[in-house]
Design an enzyme around this catalytic site. Structure first.
Site, PDB file in Angstrom:
ATOM      1  N   GLU A  71      57.097  42.965  10.478  1.00 27.79           N
ATOM      2  CA  GLU A  71      57.358  44.201   9.731  1.00 27.79           C
ATOM      3  C   GLU A  71      56.090  44.707   9.052  1.00 27.79           C
ATOM      4  O   GLU A  71      55.763  45.895   9.116  1.00 27.79           O
ATOM      5  CB  GLU A  71      58.427  43.979   8.648  1.00 27.79           C
TER       6      GLU A  71
ATOM      7  N   ASN B 204      54.006  48.081  10.054  1.00 26.29           N
ATOM      8  CA  ASN B 204      53.807  49.163   9.090  1.00 26.29           C
ATOM      9  C   ASN B 204      52.349  49.594   9.015  1.00 26.29           C
ATOM     10  O   ASN B 204      52.056  50.781   8.929  1.00 26.29           O
ATOM     11  CB  ASN B 204      54.300  48.745   7.705  1.00 26.29           C
TER      12      ASN B 204
ATOM     13  N   ARG C 274      62.336  54.736  13.555  1.00 32.65           N
ATOM     14  CA  ARG C 274      62.127  53.730  12.515  1.00 32.65           C
ATOM     15  C   ARG C 274      63.428  53.680  11.715  1.00 32.65           C
ATOM     16  O   ARG C 274      64.011  54.730  11.421  1.00 32.65           O
ATOM     17  CB  ARG C 274      60.963  54.107  11.576  1.00 32.65           C
TER      18      ARG C 274
END
Ligand SMILES: Nc1ncnc2c1ncn2[C@@H]1O[C@H](COP(=O)(O)OP(=O)(O)O)[C@@H](O)[C@H]1O
Ligand SMILES: [Mg+2]
Lengths: 170, 108
Positions: A49, A53, A109
């Site tokens: 994650e 990002n 997303r």
């Protein structure tokens, strides 16, 4: 503060392929603490994650950006992971961390990256400055391996490990 | 192959395999959507039995396909995900839109 047993640092370009690479590296390094498979899966997910990002939001898909990652293992079975980028930064961290908040809905997303990081680690700290980048620290204390004397002092003992207790595979 | 699809009547099964992250999800998405739009599909089954890793990009993938199926007036489900992936999915509440089915079609 417990003793730091080991440390690694790594930097790599913000390419999508490196999402899997970063997970694999963290997984291989943490194997030294002989984690349970579930703990390993949770940390891999949290790392994925954070790195995603940086790639998707921090550098907006531009592969020239650099992501750096630092992992420390402590004698109390605490894992410290820091992931940094020098991308666009986050304007409002509180808002960004709200479940389902995303600035990129068109790319499917889900806005759940921060929620996943928070629920799969013990603590998550985010620092960010607009135009300068984002730095994120996650910590998780691994459970003691019960019934396996070899892991009590934090040293993984592959030959002494019982089968079926969840060796860090893959 | 990260996705293989098979059609049985109006039921399309998409068998995903390997890791689902932001990088791999894009191809999976276009492969599934291609099969859904090229055939008269009323039900999409996302077979997760061979998936060994998924982050929130997988949630986006399931949400998107579930939305697509409801736009087409059909339905969508996830079947046989490993236990840890069920945990990631439940965190998102996606199971309320798209049922997660275990062995024998039992709702997880
Ligand atoms: N490294 C980063 N650099 C810039 N913006 C970020 C970064 N990480 C997160 N963000 C912002 O926080 C939002 C929420 O992140 P997240 O919870 O992972 O959801 P998602 O990635 O699905 O959008 C992102 O949409 C983005 O606007
Ligand atoms: Mg994210």
């Amino acid at each position: 503060m417990k003793r730091c047993l080991n440390e690694m640092k790594l930097s790599f370009p913000a390419r999508g392929e490196n999402e899997a690479f970063a997970r694999a590296c963290v997984s291989a390094f943490i194997a030294q603490l002989d984690p349970y498979v579930s703990e390993l899966a949770e940390l891999k997910t949290a790392v994925s994650e954070a790195v995603t990002n940086s790639i998707v939001h921090g550098y907006r898909g531009r592969p020239g950006g650099v992501i750096s990652m630092q992992v420390r293992l402590y004698s109390d079975r605490r894992v410290y992971i820091r992931i940094r980028d020098k991308g666009c930064g986050i304007a409002d961290i509180t808002q960004a961390m709200q479940p389902l908040f995303t600035t990129a809905p068109e790319e499917e997303r889900a806005g759940l990256g921060f929620s996943v990081m928070e629920s799969f680690t013990d603590s998550l700290r985010v620092k960010s400055s607009r135009g300068h980048g984002t730095s994120l620290v996650m910590e998780k204390t691994l459970r003691e391996r019960s019934g396996d004397e070899s892991v009590k002092d934090g040293i993984s003992n592959k030959s002494g490990r019982k089968s079926g207790t969840g060796s860090p595979v893959r | 192959m990260p996705v293989t699809t098979s059609l049985d009547g109006a039921v399309l099964t998409a068998r995903l395999s390997g890791d689902i992250d932001h990088f791999t999800a894009a191809d999976m998405r276009s492969e599934i959507d291609r099969a859904v739009t090229m055939n008269p599909v009323s039900e999409l089954v996302l077979d997760f039995s061979a998936v060994n890793f998924m982050d929130s990009s997988g949630i986006g993938l399931v949400m998107g396909r579930s939305k697509l199926m409801s736009e087409l007036g059909g339905k969508c489900s996830v079947c046989d995900p490993p236990a840890y992936i069920v945990k990631v999915m439940k965190l998102s509440g996606i199971d309320k839109l798209c049922p997660i089915l275990g062995e024998g079609g039992v709702r997880l």
